[in-house]
Structure formats: structure tokens, C-alpha cells
Design an enzyme around this catalytic site. Sequence first.
Site, PDB file in Angstrom:
ATOM      1  N   LYS A   1       0.864  -1.182   0.000  1.00 13.61           N
ATOM      2  CA  LYS A   1       0.000   0.000   0.000  1.00 13.61           C
ATOM      3  C   LYS A   1       0.894   1.223   0.000  1.00 13.61           C
ATOM      4  O   LYS A   1       2.061   1.153   0.402  1.00 13.61           O
ATOM      5  CB  LYS A   1      -0.897   0.022   1.249  1.00 13.61           C
ATOM      6  CG  LYS A   1      -2.185   0.795   1.061  1.00 13.61           C
ATOM      7  CD  LYS A   1      -3.203   0.019   0.265  1.00 13.61           C
ATOM      8  CE  LYS A   1      -4.484   0.775   0.072  1.00 13.61           C
ATOM      9  NZ  LYS A   1      -5.534  -0.078  -0.497  1.00 13.61           N
TER      10      LYS A   1
HETATM   11  P1  NAD Z   1     -13.035   7.377  -3.257  1.00 16.38           P
HETATM   12  O1  NAD Z   1     -12.029   8.433  -3.045  1.00 16.38           O
HETATM   13  O2  NAD Z   1     -13.511   7.127  -4.635  1.00 16.38           O
HETATM   14  O3  NAD Z   1     -14.320   7.625  -2.330  1.00 16.38           O
HETATM   15  C1  NAD Z   1     -14.215   7.802  -0.957  1.00 16.38           C
HETATM   16  C2  NAD Z   1     -15.607   8.130  -0.452  1.00 16.38           C
HETATM   17  O4  NAD Z   1     -15.569   8.179   0.974  1.00 16.38           O
HETATM   18  C3  NAD Z   1     -16.084   9.501  -0.915  1.00 16.38           C
HETATM   19  O5  NAD Z   1     -17.462   9.434  -1.205  1.00 16.38           O
HETATM   20  C4  NAD Z   1     -15.843  10.388   0.300  1.00 16.38           C
HETATM   21  O6  NAD Z   1     -16.685  11.506   0.341  1.00 16.38           O
HETATM   22  C5  NAD Z   1     -16.154   9.404   1.406  1.00 16.38           C
HETATM   23  N1  NAD Z   1     -15.550   9.786   2.679  1.00 16.38           N
HETATM   24  C6  NAD Z   1     -14.304  10.263   2.905  1.00 16.38           C
HETATM   25  N2  NAD Z   1     -14.153  10.518   4.214  1.00 16.38           N
HETATM   26  C7  NAD Z   1     -15.302  10.168   4.812  1.00 16.38           C
HETATM   27  C8  NAD Z   1     -15.763  10.184   6.147  1.00 16.38           C
HETATM   28  N3  NAD Z   1     -14.982  10.624   7.135  1.00 16.38           N
HETATM   29  N4  NAD Z   1     -17.023   9.744   6.393  1.00 16.38           N
HETATM   30  C9  NAD Z   1     -17.808   9.311   5.394  1.00 16.38           C
HETATM   31  N5  NAD Z   1     -17.433   9.264   4.122  1.00 16.38           N
HETATM   32  C10 NAD Z   1     -16.203   9.686   3.837  1.00 16.38           C
HETATM   33  O7  NAD Z   1     -12.410   6.054  -2.622  1.00 16.38           O
HETATM   34  P2  NAD Z   1     -12.805   4.550  -2.920  1.00 16.38           P
HETATM   35  O8  NAD Z   1     -11.854   4.046  -3.938  1.00 16.38           O
HETATM   36  O9  NAD Z   1     -14.269   4.440  -3.147  1.00 16.38           O
HETATM   37  O10 NAD Z   1     -12.394   3.849  -1.538  1.00 16.38           O
HETATM   38  C11 NAD Z   1     -13.311   3.719  -0.459  1.00 16.38           C
HETATM   39  C12 NAD Z   1     -12.877   2.568   0.432  1.00 16.38           C
HETATM   40  O11 NAD Z   1     -12.805   1.376  -0.332  1.00 16.38           O
HETATM   41  C13 NAD Z   1     -11.501   2.720   1.079  1.00 16.38           C
HETATM   42  O12 NAD Z   1     -11.518   2.093   2.328  1.00 16.38           O
HETATM   43  C14 NAD Z   1     -10.590   1.941   0.137  1.00 16.38           C
HETATM   44  O13 NAD Z   1      -9.402   1.519   0.766  1.00 16.38           O
HETATM   45  C15 NAD Z   1     -11.513   0.783  -0.201  1.00 16.38           C
HETATM   46  N6  NAD Z   1     -11.158   0.064  -1.416  1.00 16.38           N
HETATM   47  C16 NAD Z   1     -11.081   0.690  -2.618  1.00 16.38           C
HETATM   48  C17 NAD Z   1     -10.776  -0.047  -3.762  1.00 16.38           C
HETATM   49  C18 NAD Z   1     -10.741   0.582  -5.132  1.00 16.38           C
HETATM   50  O14 NAD Z   1     -10.584  -0.174  -6.110  1.00 16.38           O
HETATM   51  N7  NAD Z   1     -10.892   1.881  -5.298  1.00 16.38           N
HETATM   52  C19 NAD Z   1     -10.505  -1.413  -3.658  1.00 16.38           C
HETATM   53  C20 NAD Z   1     -10.601  -2.032  -2.417  1.00 16.38           C
HETATM   54  C21 NAD Z   1     -10.948  -1.289  -1.308  1.00 16.38           C
END
Ligand code: NAD
Length: 421
Positions: free
Chosen positions: A109
Amino acid sequence: MLDVNDKINPLDVALRQVDIASEKLKLDPGLVERTKLTKRELTVHFPVKMDDGSIKVFTGFRVQHNVTRGPAKGGIRYHPDVDLDEVRALAMWMTWKAAVVNIPFGGAKGGVECDPKSLSLRELENMTRRFTWEIAMMIGPDQDIPAPDVYTNPQVMAWIMDTYSTLKGYSVHGVVTGKPLQLGGSLGRLEATGKGVFITGQEAARHLNIQLEGARVAIQGCGNVGGIAAQYFDKAGAKVIGISDSKGGIYNKNGLNVSEVLNCKKRYSCFIPEELRGGDTITNSELLELECDILVPCALENQITNRNASKIKTKIIVEGANGPTTTEADEIIHDRGFFIVPDILANAGGVTVSYFEWVQNLQELLWSEEEISERLTRILTRSFSEVLNISQKEKVNMRTAALMLGIERVAEATRLRGIYP
Ligand code: NAD
């Protein structure tokens, strides 16, 4: 019991999870120790020229937790709260996740401590390019392959790929996944994580004999993972009754108009006034406590803790986010009889299609969307059933079962490789 002001360290949660699963597996103490430590860590402080001519110094990290089963793999996060322990925990979860879905990757990461919302596009590009240069010694298609995470996207991956390729003197498509399609990205990668959350949520509903049609779904976070998952649940006939972003959320007990809500968010970068979106405003904590059938945290770590676990009113929790539930909350939820699809299974769709993208890049192949969707569904449904079987056989919750599967696969690979020299 945690105090309101206590900050929960995600690494403590990740290590506690390893202890619980290793104990069940009766793992050799030496292997447990190895499992709990990361293989390689790089911290960089680097300058970036800002639009006003000033120089700002940023701090970034790249951590490889384990590379026994294959090259390290894991996203890059841009967020003000990024720190070394968070990146370590996220890298460790990547190792278990790749092993749970049985794809030949290790875990890594990265992240930069920054507020990406306050940066201009040019500053974001400058920061990304310099950070790539700083970590270039660690990454590469055979070593460590970054991907998008919170507040990074295909454009950021394109800048990483371009910077790395410039350093090498030729195009290296396989250095990152989650790239734009025009640069060797894969069909289906953008939606893979959210789609995987839906697929595993659907499997959980099937297992519990809950009809998805009409089921009430509450989703925290509506970025790449939450936004896409919302669309899949909506398409399947479920009622998305609540959704949120970092500033708060909206709620409608009869179900929100998902495409309208997401369009508003896209156009205005926030949820716009109530009369235009057909719902009431709620806070993120209220969203987590909504009475629903499926709760889908898709934002950050430590959202479900011992402070709110007893107030949650759902049947299934599908963890789109990494580490949204603390170990203490896990116990409360288990005792209350809720079914959890743990992060290392629920959001593994992303790393699975990242693997497909990497394979296509290395072999210069282009797979069709149907081919990708079919392979993704097959891998996730098989993995769900493997985890469920362990959970039933060993009488442990789904998280411990998934960790047992992941950790045992890594341990077995370690035993087979032996210890050098
Ligand atoms: P992103 O940046 O596209 O979206 C993040 C979302 O979380 C946004 O809607 C933001 O407004 C919201 N957010 C941020 N801080 C917040 C808070 N304090 N309370 C509530 N909402 C909040 O990111 P993403 O890619 O959708 O990632 C979200 C989660 O999924 C993370 O934990 C990430 O590690 C995990 N994840 C992502 C992927 C991927 O392929 N993008 C894969 C596996 C896991």
C-alpha cells in the site's frame, strides 16, 4: 472500552485479527511474527512546486507487507490522515485479500499525507509525479504494482505510469492498474470493487434467504466503491435508503433515486439541497445506525466501533471499505447475530480485476467485458463459498474464516519456499 477521544490505530486492529486467526490455525510462532511485520517500508519527504511559486514538502509512504505469493499489489491513497501505521495495516490486508481470492500477488500500500481537495490539478500532477520518482526504486510490474485508492483515480495512475515509463525510457503499462482504457487499462476495472461488493452481498443475502428485491440498503461513502455498489444494488431491485460522503448523507425510507443522487453529487461535488434530491439529510453516524437489511461501509477505517456497534440495526454488513470495523465491534456484531462479509473478501473485486489488467498488459491481450465479468463473478462466488465453509466448519465468524484462509495460503507458500539461506 474506548473513550470518545481515543484514536484507533488500524494497525492494532490488523494485528489483533492476525492473532485471532493464527491461534485458530495453530500457526508456528515464527511464522506469526513474520506475518505481523512488513517486509519493506519506504518513507519519503519530497518538495512540490505550488501554483503560487512556493515550495511545499509532502510526506509519502510505500509499504510492501509480503511478496511470498507474487509481486506486491496495493493502492495509493491521498488523504490528510495517511500515516505509516495506516499504510502498514492496509498493506497487510492486501496480502490476505489476494490470498483469499487466490491470485498470485503479495500485499502493499502507499499514500501521501495531503488534502487533495485543496490542490489544483497541476499541483496534484506535480505531487504525483515527484512521489512516483521517489518510490520508483520499489515499484515495477514484477515487483510492486500500485492502483487507485481513496482520492486517487485513473488520471493519477496515468501520471504514475508516464513518470515511471519516462524513467525507464519505454512504456511500462504493467507498473500500475486502474489506468485509463487508452493506456492499457482493463474493461471492468473502474467498477470492479463496487461490483464485487454487490456480488458478495448478493451471496450473503442468498445464504440468509433474504430477497434482494426490496431489501433496504444503506451505503456510507459514494466514491468509486460506494457509488458503483449503490448502482448495482439499485439495478437488482434493492432500495438504497441512505448514502453519504465525507460531509454527510441523505435518507429516504422509500428508497432514493440513485442515479439522480449520484448525478447531483457529480455535478455539485456534494449532495445538493433536499428539495432536489428527494430525501432528508443525515450525519454519517446516523447513516450507520439506520434500520436496514444490508449496511455497506465504503469510506474509511474504524467506522463501526464499540461506540456504535450496539446501535446498528441491520442483517448483513458488507465491507466495501478496508478496515471499517474494529475488533471489539466485531465481537459485538457477532454476538448480535449479524452476518459480516469482511473487507478482504467483499472488496476483493478490485484486486481481482487489477490482476486481469496486469495479465493483459504483460501478454498484450485485450479481454472483453463479458470475459472479465464472468471471471470476476466466478472467483468471488467461489471465494465466498470457501470462506463460508471454513466459518461453518471451524465455528468462527466470516472475518476470522477469511483471515484463516488468507493467512494459511501465505504460510503454506512460505513453507514451500523455505527460508533463505
Ligand atoms: P473514493 O475516493 O472514490 O471515495 C471515498 C468516499 O468516501 C467519498 O465518497 C468520500 O466523500 C467518502 N468519505 C471520505 N471521508 C469520509 C468520512 N470521514 N465519512 C464518510 N465518508 C467519507 O475512494 P474509494 O476508492 O471508493 O475507496 C473507499 C474505500 O474502499 C476505502 O476504504 C478503500 O481503501 C476501499 N477500497 C477501494 C478499492 C478501489 O478499487 N478503489 C478497492 C478495495 C478497497
